[in-house]
Design a protein around this motif. Sequence first.
Motif, PDB file in Angstrom:
ATOM      1  N   HIS A 240       0.833  -1.213   0.000  1.00 52.53           N
ATOM      2  CA  HIS A 240       0.000   0.000   0.000  1.00 52.53           C
ATOM      3  C   HIS A 240       0.865   1.260   0.000  1.00 52.53           C
ATOM      4  CE1 HIS A 240      -3.672  -2.296   0.548  1.00 52.53           C
ATOM      5  NE2 HIS A 240      -4.365  -1.181   0.547  1.00 52.53           N
ATOM      6  N   VAL A 241       1.955   1.240   0.744  1.00 54.07           N
ATOM      7  CA  VAL A 241       2.844   2.405   0.767  1.00 54.07           C
ATOM      8  C   VAL A 241       3.471   2.619  -0.605  1.00 54.07           C
ATOM      9  CG1 VAL A 241       5.006   3.309   1.712  1.00 54.07           C
ATOM     10  CG2 VAL A 241       3.320   2.278   3.233  1.00 54.07           C
ATOM     11  N   THR A 242       3.882   1.537  -1.260  1.00 55.45           N
ATOM     12  CA  THR A 242       4.510   1.694  -2.593  1.00 55.45           C
ATOM     13  C   THR A 242       3.538   2.270  -3.610  1.00 55.45           C
ATOM     14  OG1 THR A 242       3.925  -0.547  -3.363  1.00 55.45           O
ATOM     15  CG2 THR A 242       6.013  -0.282  -2.154  1.00 55.45           C
ATOM     16  N   GLN A 243       2.257   1.980  -3.444  1.00 55.27           N
ATOM     17  CA  GLN A 243       1.255   2.440  -4.404  1.00 55.27           C
ATOM     18  C   GLN A 243       0.692   3.812  -4.062  1.00 55.27           C
ATOM     19  OE1 GLN A 243       0.588   0.393  -7.250  1.00 55.27           O
ATOM     20  NE2 GLN A 243       2.429  -0.420  -6.270  1.00 55.27           N
ATOM     21  N   PHE A 244       1.120   4.374  -2.917  1.00 54.91           N
ATOM     22  CA  PHE A 244       0.516   5.636  -2.496  1.00 54.91           C
ATOM     23  C   PHE A 244       0.996   6.781  -3.382  1.00 54.91           C
ATOM     24  CE2 PHE A 244      -1.440   8.387   0.697  1.00 54.91           C
ATOM     25  CZ  PHE A 244      -2.542   7.593   0.997  1.00 54.91           C
ATOM     26  N   PRO A 245       0.083   7.684  -3.794  1.00 56.10           N
ATOM     27  CA  PRO A 245       0.432   8.738  -4.767  1.00 56.10           C
ATOM     28  C   PRO A 245       1.189   9.934  -4.208  1.00 56.10           C
ATOM     29  CG  PRO A 245      -1.888   8.862  -4.205  1.00 56.10           C
ATOM     30  CD  PRO A 245      -1.365   7.643  -3.511  1.00 56.10           C
ATOM     31  N   VAL A 246       1.358  10.012  -2.889  1.00 61.87           N
ATOM     32  CA  VAL A 246       2.157  11.095  -2.302  1.00 61.87           C
ATOM     33  C   VAL A 246       3.260  10.466  -1.457  1.00 61.87           C
ATOM     34  CG1 VAL A 246       0.232  12.727  -2.286  1.00 61.87           C
ATOM     35  CG2 VAL A 246       0.709  11.346  -0.261  1.00 61.87           C
ATOM     36  N   PRO A 247       4.358  11.174  -1.224  1.00 60.25           N
ATOM     37  CA  PRO A 247       5.456  10.623  -0.418  1.00 60.25           C
ATOM     38  C   PRO A 247       5.001  10.220   0.990  1.00 60.25           C
ATOM     39  CG  PRO A 247       6.201  12.553  -1.621  1.00 60.25           C
ATOM     40  CD  PRO A 247       4.713  12.495  -1.793  1.00 60.25           C
ATOM     41  N   VAL A 248       5.568   9.110   1.472  1.00 58.53           N
ATOM     42  CA  VAL A 248       5.263   8.606   2.814  1.00 58.53           C
ATOM     43  C   VAL A 248       6.538   8.645   3.651  1.00 58.53           C
ATOM     44  CG1 VAL A 248       4.503   6.629   4.170  1.00 58.53           C
ATOM     45  CG2 VAL A 248       3.423   7.111   1.961  1.00 58.53           C
ATOM     46  N   LEU A 249       6.459   9.274   4.813  1.00 55.81           N
ATOM     47  CA  LEU A 249       7.567   9.294   5.763  1.00 55.81           C
ATOM     48  C   LEU A 249       7.217   8.375   6.932  1.00 55.81           C
ATOM     49  CD1 LEU A 249       8.222  13.163   5.970  1.00 55.81           C
ATOM     50  CD2 LEU A 249       9.190  11.519   4.355  1.00 55.81           C
ATOM     51  N   THR A 250       8.216   7.640   7.432  1.00 49.47           N
ATOM     52  CA  THR A 250       7.954   6.732   8.548  1.00 49.47           C
ATOM     53  C   THR A 250       8.827   7.076   9.741  1.00 49.47           C
ATOM     54  OG1 THR A 250       9.579   5.140   7.722  1.00 49.47           O
ATOM     55  CG2 THR A 250       7.289   4.841   7.021  1.00 49.47           C
ATOM     56  N   GLY A 251       8.245   6.867  10.910  1.00 53.92           N
ATOM     57  CA  GLY A 251       8.975   7.004  12.162  1.00 53.92           C
ATOM     58  C   GLY A 251       8.594   5.845  13.049  1.00 53.92           C
ATOM     59  N   ILE A 252       8.817   4.609  12.570  1.00 51.32           N
ATOM     60  CA  ILE A 252       8.373   3.402  13.281  1.00 51.32           C
ATOM     61  C   ILE A 252       9.535   2.504  13.655  1.00 51.32           C
ATOM     62  CG2 ILE A 252       6.092   3.386  12.237  1.00 51.32           C
ATOM     63  CD1 ILE A 252       7.048   1.424  10.182  1.00 51.32           C
ATOM     64  N   GLY A 253      10.757   2.880  13.302  1.00 53.18           N
ATOM     65  CA  GLY A 253      11.905   2.022  13.568  1.00 53.18           C
ATOM     66  C   GLY A 253      12.642   2.415  14.830  1.00 53.18           C
ATOM     67  N   HIS A 254      13.824   1.874  14.968  1.00 49.53           N
ATOM     68  CA  HIS A 254      14.715   2.297  16.041  1.00 49.53           C
ATOM     69  C   HIS A 254      16.129   2.243  15.499  1.00 49.53           C
ATOM     70  CE1 HIS A 254      15.407  -2.036  16.817  1.00 49.53           C
ATOM     71  NE2 HIS A 254      14.098  -2.152  16.708  1.00 49.53           N
ATOM     72  N   GLU A 255      17.121   2.448  16.357  1.00 56.66           N
ATOM     73  CA  GLU A 255      18.485   2.691  15.905  1.00 56.66           C
ATOM     74  C   GLU A 255      19.074   1.566  15.058  1.00 56.66           C
ATOM     75  OE1 GLU A 255      20.117   5.472  16.098  1.00 56.66           O
ATOM     76  OE2 GLU A 255      18.416   6.406  17.079  1.00 56.66           O
ATOM     77  N   LYS A 256      18.731   0.306  15.379  1.00 55.90           N
ATOM     78  CA  LYS A 256      19.402  -0.807  14.712  1.00 55.90           C
ATOM     79  C   LYS A 256      18.580  -1.445  13.606  1.00 55.90           C
ATOM     80  CE  LYS A 256      22.187  -2.073  18.746  1.00 55.90           C
ATOM     81  NZ  LYS A 256      22.539  -3.154  19.715  1.00 55.90           N
ATOM     82  N   ASP A 257      17.264  -1.536  13.786  1.00 57.99           N
ATOM     83  CA  ASP A 257      16.426  -2.285  12.854  1.00 57.99           C
ATOM     84  C   ASP A 257      15.589  -1.377  11.975  1.00 57.99           C
ATOM     85  OD1 ASP A 257      17.313  -4.741  13.882  1.00 57.99           O
ATOM     86  OD2 ASP A 257      15.919  -4.544  15.574  1.00 57.99           O
ATOM     87  N   GLN A 258      15.223  -1.936  10.829  1.00 57.89           N
ATOM     88  CA  GLN A 258      14.378  -1.210   9.885  1.00 57.89           C
ATOM     89  C   GLN A 258      13.356  -2.186   9.340  1.00 57.89           C
ATOM     90  OE1 GLN A 258      16.016   0.099   6.040  1.00 57.89           O
ATOM     91  NE2 GLN A 258      15.296   2.162   6.536  1.00 57.89           N
ATOM     92  N   SER A 259      12.096  -1.805   9.374  1.00 64.12           N
ATOM     93  CA  SER A 259      11.034  -2.683   8.887  1.00 64.12           C
ATOM     94  C   SER A 259      10.936  -2.582   7.369  1.00 64.12           C
ATOM     95  CB  SER A 259       9.698  -2.294   9.519  1.00 64.12           C
ATOM     96  OG  SER A 259       9.268  -1.037   9.000  1.00 64.12           O
ATOM     97  N   VAL A 260      10.182  -3.522   6.788  1.00 62.74           N
ATOM     98  CA  VAL A 260       9.956  -3.493   5.342  1.00 62.74           C
ATOM     99  C   VAL A 260       9.198  -2.220   4.965  1.00 62.74           C
ATOM    100  CG1 VAL A 260       8.858  -4.659   3.401  1.00 62.74           C
ATOM    101  CG2 VAL A 260       9.980  -6.006   5.181  1.00 62.74           C
ATOM    102  N   THR A 261       8.287  -1.781   5.833  1.00 62.04           N
ATOM    103  CA  THR A 261       7.554  -0.537   5.573  1.00 62.04           C
ATOM    104  C   THR A 261       8.517   0.644   5.496  1.00 62.04           C
ATOM    105  OG1 THR A 261       5.593  -1.403   6.687  1.00 62.04           O
ATOM    106  CG2 THR A 261       5.713   0.985   6.391  1.00 62.04           C
ATOM    107  N   ASP A 262       9.523   0.661   6.371  1.00 60.96           N
ATOM    108  CA  ASP A 262      10.557   1.705   6.301  1.00 60.96           C
ATOM    109  C   ASP A 262      11.284   1.656   4.965  1.00 60.96           C
ATOM    110  OD1 ASP A 262      10.287   2.841   8.892  1.00 60.96           O
ATOM    111  OD2 ASP A 262      11.308   1.123   9.746  1.00 60.96           O
TER     112      ASP A 262
END
Length: 418
Positions: A240-262
């Motif tokens: 859904h994020v890849t298909q979204f027509p406007v830029p998406v910013l995320t703040g759901i991670g932490h220092e070491k890990d990054q989710s697929v959504t990130d």
Amino acid sequence: MTREGQITLTELLGLVRDKIYEALPGSYWVVAEIAEMKVHTAGHCYLEVTGTETPGGKVTARARATIWASKFRSLNIYFTASTGIPLRAGITILFRATVEYHELYGLSLNITEIDPAYTAGDMALRREAIIRRLTAEGVLTMNSGLTLTSYPRNIAVVSSSKAAGYQDFINHLVNNQYGYVFKPTLFEAVMQGETTAASVIEALDRISEMINEYDVVVIIRGGGSTTDLSWFDSYEIAFHVTQFPVPVLTGIGHEKDQSVTDMVAWKALKTPTAVAGFIVERTMECENNIISMAESLVSAVEGAMEAAEERLSSMQNRITATARLVVRVKEEKLVNHAGRLERASANMLKKAKEATDRMEDALRHLNPAEVLRRGFTLTSRNGTIIQSATELKPGDTIKTHFSEGTAESMVEKINKKN
């Protein structure tokens, strides 16, 4: 009425129990997915586990399982520390269990050990499979390829209003030190737990219905445990994020890990506050660029005006010099014309004088007195000059004028010329 050999249900299920214990006397390492999980107030954990013939395939087996309170707390702490997530529904685990059977409650598995390394590997494999799928579909970098406006003023926020991270984001954004004005709108969503994917997608769908009203979408998880990050290793959310027509910013991670959504977002930042800081800094860069362009424009205008003034001054100097030259040339021509006019006038006057003199001479010769001195005479009658003999008749008295005097006579005869 009774039949020979009849037994009660309790006796039958007791035989089943005995056969099970006889056939399965020890413990076994089993791979299964946790379909449901409930923790009792007493500390016992009750699960429903399922099995498939292939990963992600159709469920082919289902069983109840129990982790008694004496084991559950230590197993869950160890599992969480090793994998980064707690035991929960939706993950696949490798566990050691004994088969239990009770005539009243049926078959169940008594879990005594869990190997977290298997789950970590399985989660990593699932994560890699999601990334490969998004890459194969050609959508992994779609959102990052969009253009983010220099001043993202209208912001759609996907988060929970109760999360501390959301409040931190709003405070940092609205109370920024530069006084920039932003318009954040919250789209409430569950940010942890089994309903995370469905809730976040529902929020994104609501935003898409009014997409022209927003410059950017922000997904912030703030306030939850870092172990809840795995909920965003979801193909559905990422797609859904890849298909979204406007830029998406995320703040759901932490220092070491990054989710697929990130990974699929336009930009991933570590915290909600960092997301707000990024938006404020981008706006400041926009302001600085505008100021720089304005200064460059002023400098260019001033330079153009100076150049124009120099050209104008140069033109004025050239015009002045040219005017002076023209005046000098005209003066020289005027002097030359004046001289020529003076000479021409003198010559004309001389010629006029000569002509006048000649006319005076001619007039002097024509003067009657001069004519009489040259031997000519004038004849008059009663004071009127006689110009023709036809004017006279016999008997007329006429006066003849000479240079020295006059003589009177009478006409006797008139002789006319033939």
